[in-house]
Design a protein around this motif. Structure first.
Motif, PDB file in Angstrom:
ATOM      1  N   LYS A  81       0.941  -1.199  -0.001  1.00 28.77           N
ATOM      2  CA  LYS A  81       0.074  -0.039  -0.017  1.00 28.77           C
ATOM      3  C   LYS A  81       0.814   1.223  -0.058  1.00 28.77           C
ATOM      4  N   ILE A  82       0.448   2.255  -0.971  1.00 30.77           N
ATOM      5  CA  ILE A  82       1.230   3.597  -1.040  1.00 30.77           C
ATOM      6  C   ILE A  82       0.463   4.402  -0.821  1.00 30.77           C
ATOM      7  N   ILE A  83       0.395   5.390   0.298  1.00 30.09           N
ATOM      8  CA  ILE A  83      -0.562   6.501   0.468  1.00 30.09           C
ATOM      9  C   ILE A  83       0.346   7.731   0.697  1.00 30.09           C
ATOM     10  N   GLU A  84      -0.404   8.747   0.621  1.00 33.01           N
ATOM     11  CA  GLU A  84       0.300  10.085   1.414  1.00 33.01           C
ATOM     12  C   GLU A  84       0.095  10.448   2.899  1.00 33.01           C
ATOM     13  N   LYS A  85       0.988  11.247   3.117  1.00 36.27           N
ATOM     14  CA  LYS A  85       0.893  11.353   4.705  1.00 36.27           C
ATOM     15  C   LYS A  85      -0.434  12.343   4.778  1.00 36.27           C
ATOM     16  N   ARG A  86      -1.115  11.986   6.026  1.00 33.34           N
ATOM     17  CA  ARG A  86      -2.229  12.545   6.358  1.00 33.34           C
ATOM     18  C   ARG A  86      -3.448  11.567   5.756  1.00 33.34           C
ATOM     19  N   GLN A  87      -3.127  10.672   4.909  1.00 32.33           N
ATOM     20  CA  GLN A  87      -4.309   9.816   4.618  1.00 32.33           C
ATOM     21  C   GLN A  87      -4.426   8.812   5.393  1.00 32.33           C
ATOM     22  N   SER A  88      -5.540   7.957   5.530  1.00 32.16           N
ATOM     23  CA  SER A  88      -5.772   6.850   6.198  1.00 32.16           C
ATOM     24  C   SER A  88      -5.610   5.734   5.512  1.00 32.16           C
ATOM     25  N   VAL A  89      -5.688   4.514   6.235  1.00 31.80           N
ATOM     26  CA  VAL A  89      -5.204   3.318   5.661  1.00 31.80           C
ATOM     27  C   VAL A  89      -5.850   2.199   6.534  1.00 31.80           C
ATOM     28  N   ALA A  90      -6.091   1.000   6.109  1.00 32.87           N
ATOM     29  CA  ALA A  90      -6.775  -0.026   6.915  1.00 32.87           C
ATOM     30  C   ALA A  90      -5.850  -1.418   6.269  1.00 32.87           C
ATOM     31  N   PHE A  91      -5.732  -2.264   7.232  1.00 36.26           N
ATOM     32  CA  PHE A  91      -5.008  -3.455   6.996  1.00 36.26           C
ATOM     33  C   PHE A  91      -6.100  -4.469   7.477  1.00 36.26           C
ATOM     34  N   ALA A 143      -1.797   9.049   8.570  1.00 34.76           N
ATOM     35  CA  ALA A 143      -0.616   8.321   8.332  1.00 34.76           C
ATOM     36  C   ALA A 143       0.581   9.442   8.500  1.00 34.76           C
ATOM     37  N   LYS A 144       1.652   9.258   9.117  1.00 36.42           N
ATOM     38  CA  LYS A 144       2.691   9.924   8.820  1.00 36.42           C
ATOM     39  C   LYS A 144       3.996   9.204   8.200  1.00 36.42           C
ATOM     40  N   LEU A 145       4.891   9.863   7.945  1.00 37.44           N
ATOM     41  CA  LEU A 145       6.021   9.453   7.260  1.00 37.44           C
ATOM     42  C   LEU A 145       6.722   8.117   7.896  1.00 37.44           C
ATOM     43  N   GLU A 146       6.882   8.271   9.136  1.00 36.68           N
ATOM     44  CA  GLU A 146       7.516   7.336   9.894  1.00 36.68           C
ATOM     45  C   GLU A 146       6.611   6.126  10.313  1.00 36.68           C
ATOM     46  N   ASP A 147       5.382   6.088   9.692  1.00 37.52           N
ATOM     47  CA  ASP A 147       4.722   4.875   9.970  1.00 37.52           C
ATOM     48  C   ASP A 147       4.888   3.948   8.651  1.00 37.52           C
ATOM     49  N   SER A 148       5.545   4.228   7.708  1.00 37.83           N
ATOM     50  CA  SER A 148       6.448   3.188   6.804  1.00 37.83           C
ATOM     51  C   SER A 148       6.839   2.290   7.253  1.00 37.83           C
ATOM     52  N   ALA A 149       6.362   0.987   7.123  1.00 39.49           N
ATOM     53  CA  ALA A 149       6.903  -0.163   7.769  1.00 39.49           C
ATOM     54  C   ALA A 149       6.243  -1.366   7.055  1.00 39.49           C
ATOM     55  N   VAL A 150       6.671  -2.510   7.538  1.00 41.63           N
ATOM     56  CA  VAL A 150       5.851  -3.837   7.222  1.00 41.63           C
ATOM     57  C   VAL A 150       4.889  -3.997   8.357  1.00 41.63           C
ATOM     58  N   TYR A 196       2.101 -17.891  14.646  1.00 42.70           N
ATOM     59  CA  TYR A 196       2.090 -18.343  12.906  1.00 42.70           C
ATOM     60  C   TYR A 196       2.117 -16.733  12.502  1.00 42.70           C
ATOM     61  N   PHE A 197       2.847 -16.464  11.450  1.00 41.39           N
ATOM     62  CA  PHE A 197       2.742 -14.887  11.004  1.00 41.39           C
ATOM     63  C   PHE A 197       2.538 -15.009   9.767  1.00 41.39           C
ATOM     64  N   GLY A 198       1.617 -14.010   9.222  1.00 41.73           N
ATOM     65  CA  GLY A 198       1.096 -13.731   7.828  1.00 41.73           C
ATOM     66  C   GLY A 198       2.277 -12.941   7.041  1.00 41.73           C
ATOM     67  N   PRO A 199       2.112 -12.957   5.698  1.00 45.08           N
ATOM     68  CA  PRO A 199       3.230 -12.506   4.799  1.00 45.08           C
ATOM     69  C   PRO A 199       3.339 -10.921   5.059  1.00 45.08           C
ATOM     70  N   GLY A 200       2.663 -10.361   5.707  1.00 43.38           N
ATOM     71  CA  GLY A 200       2.606  -8.687   5.975  1.00 43.38           C
ATOM     72  C   GLY A 200       2.082  -7.960   5.084  1.00 43.38           C
ATOM     73  N   THR A 201       1.921  -6.623   5.323  1.00 39.58           N
ATOM     74  CA  THR A 201       1.372  -5.695   4.592  1.00 39.58           C
ATOM     75  C   THR A 201       2.581  -4.460   4.478  1.00 39.58           C
ATOM     76  N   ARG A 202       3.050  -4.271   3.311  1.00 45.66           N
ATOM     77  CA  ARG A 202       4.333  -3.192   3.106  1.00 45.66           C
ATOM     78  C   ARG A 202       3.511  -1.937   2.983  1.00 45.66           C
ATOM     79  N   LEU A 203       3.748  -0.884   4.082  1.00 39.15           N
ATOM     80  CA  LEU A 203       3.251   0.439   3.754  1.00 39.15           C
ATOM     81  C   LEU A 203       4.131   1.314   3.474  1.00 39.15           C
ATOM     82  N   THR A 204       3.992   2.274   2.344  1.00 36.69           N
ATOM     83  CA  THR A 204       4.930   3.290   2.161  1.00 36.69           C
ATOM     84  C   THR A 204       4.143   4.526   2.441  1.00 36.69           C
ATOM     85  N   VAL A 205       4.316   5.592   3.176  1.00 36.54           N
ATOM     86  CA  VAL A 205       3.920   6.711   3.365  1.00 36.54           C
ATOM     87  C   VAL A 205       4.691   7.768   2.646  1.00 36.54           C
ATOM     88  N   THR A 206       4.239   8.503   1.652  1.00 38.87           N
ATOM     89  CA  THR A 206       5.080   9.615   1.056  1.00 38.87           C
ATOM     90  C   THR A 206       4.658  10.777   1.342  1.00 38.87           C
TER      91      THR A 206
END
Lengths: 113, 118
Positions: free
Chosen positions: A11-21, A82-89, A103-113
């Motif tokens: 998922k790629i979003i801009e800062k201040r947007q919202s996101v759900a996993f 979202a903030k830039l520092e929220d970029s993570a898996v 047991y872990f899932g494959p993860g969601t890679r979030l990029t905040v621009t």
């Protein structure tokens, strides 16, 4: 046996947007975890559920992060705004109540621009 | 103070040789457990091996063994006969707390990147 499912994978979003996993744990696993893994670091626990109750959310930034597991099965993790520092898996894990192994899932890679 | 310390950011090993990945931990809880997870480039965390603080013998799982030295507070992972597919990040993690497996959280180290050379 199906593993832990997560979506979206990226998922790629801009800062201040919202996101759900979304996370669907292994069937029968009462305990569910959300972790944040910043690049170059180990996962850090955000929140732990047992069935639909919160066991530990001490490291969840509650001003912007929220999570729920309404029926004790699927779970959603939301970030708003979202903030830039929220970029993570963001990793979801589950386990049986009396077991140590997560047991872990494959993860969601979030990029905040 | 860090609860889990992995001092090797990266390690290299030749295929078919053995390699040891270091992990030291810090806890005052008499009941705890140490885990090792493998994280390939695909991102999924794969459980490898577990050692409880009261377990008398070192844990083994196939080519993986855990060299548990309680007095030194170390829980090193030994991979025998390395394979190219072993190239990945390896994380040591600790659970603390009493009783059964119900309520605990994992604290992870920063990981060691293992590269297996042909």
């Amino acid at each position: 046996e199906a593993g832990v499912a997560q979506s979206p994978r990226y998922k790629i979003i801009e800062k201040r947007q919202s996101v759900a996993f979304w996370c669907n744990p292994i069937s029968g696993h009462a305990t569910l975890y959300w972790y944040q893994q910043i690049l170059g670091q180990g996962p850090k626990l955000l929140i732990q559920f047992q069935n639909n109750g919160v066991v530990d959310d001490s490291q969840l930034p509650k001003d912007r992060f929220s999570a729920e597991r309404l029926k004790g099965v699927d779970s959603t993790l939301k970030i708003q705004p979202a903030k830039l520092e929220d970029s993570a898996v963001y990793l979801c894990a589950s386990k049986q109540l009396t077991s140590y192994e997560q047991y872990f899932g494959p993860g969601t890679r979030l990029t905040v621009t | 103070a860090q609860k889990i310390t992995q001092t090797q950011p990266g390690m290299f090993v030749q295929e078919k040789e053995a390699v040891t990945l270091d992990c030291t931990y810090d806890t005052s809880d008499p009941s705890y457990g140490l885990f090792w997870y493998k994280q390939p480039s695909s991102g999924e965390m794969i459980f490898l091996i577990y050692q409880g603080s009261y377990d008398q013998q070192n844990a083994t799982e196939g080519r993986y063994s855990l060299n548990f030295q309680k007095a030194r507070k170390s829980a090193n992972l030994v991979i025998s006969a390395s394979q190219l597919g072993d190239s990945a990040m390896y994380f040591c993690a600790m659970r603390e707390g009493r009783g059964g497996g119900s309520n605990y959280k994992l604290t992870f180290g920063k990981g060691t990147l293992l590269t297996v050379n042909p």
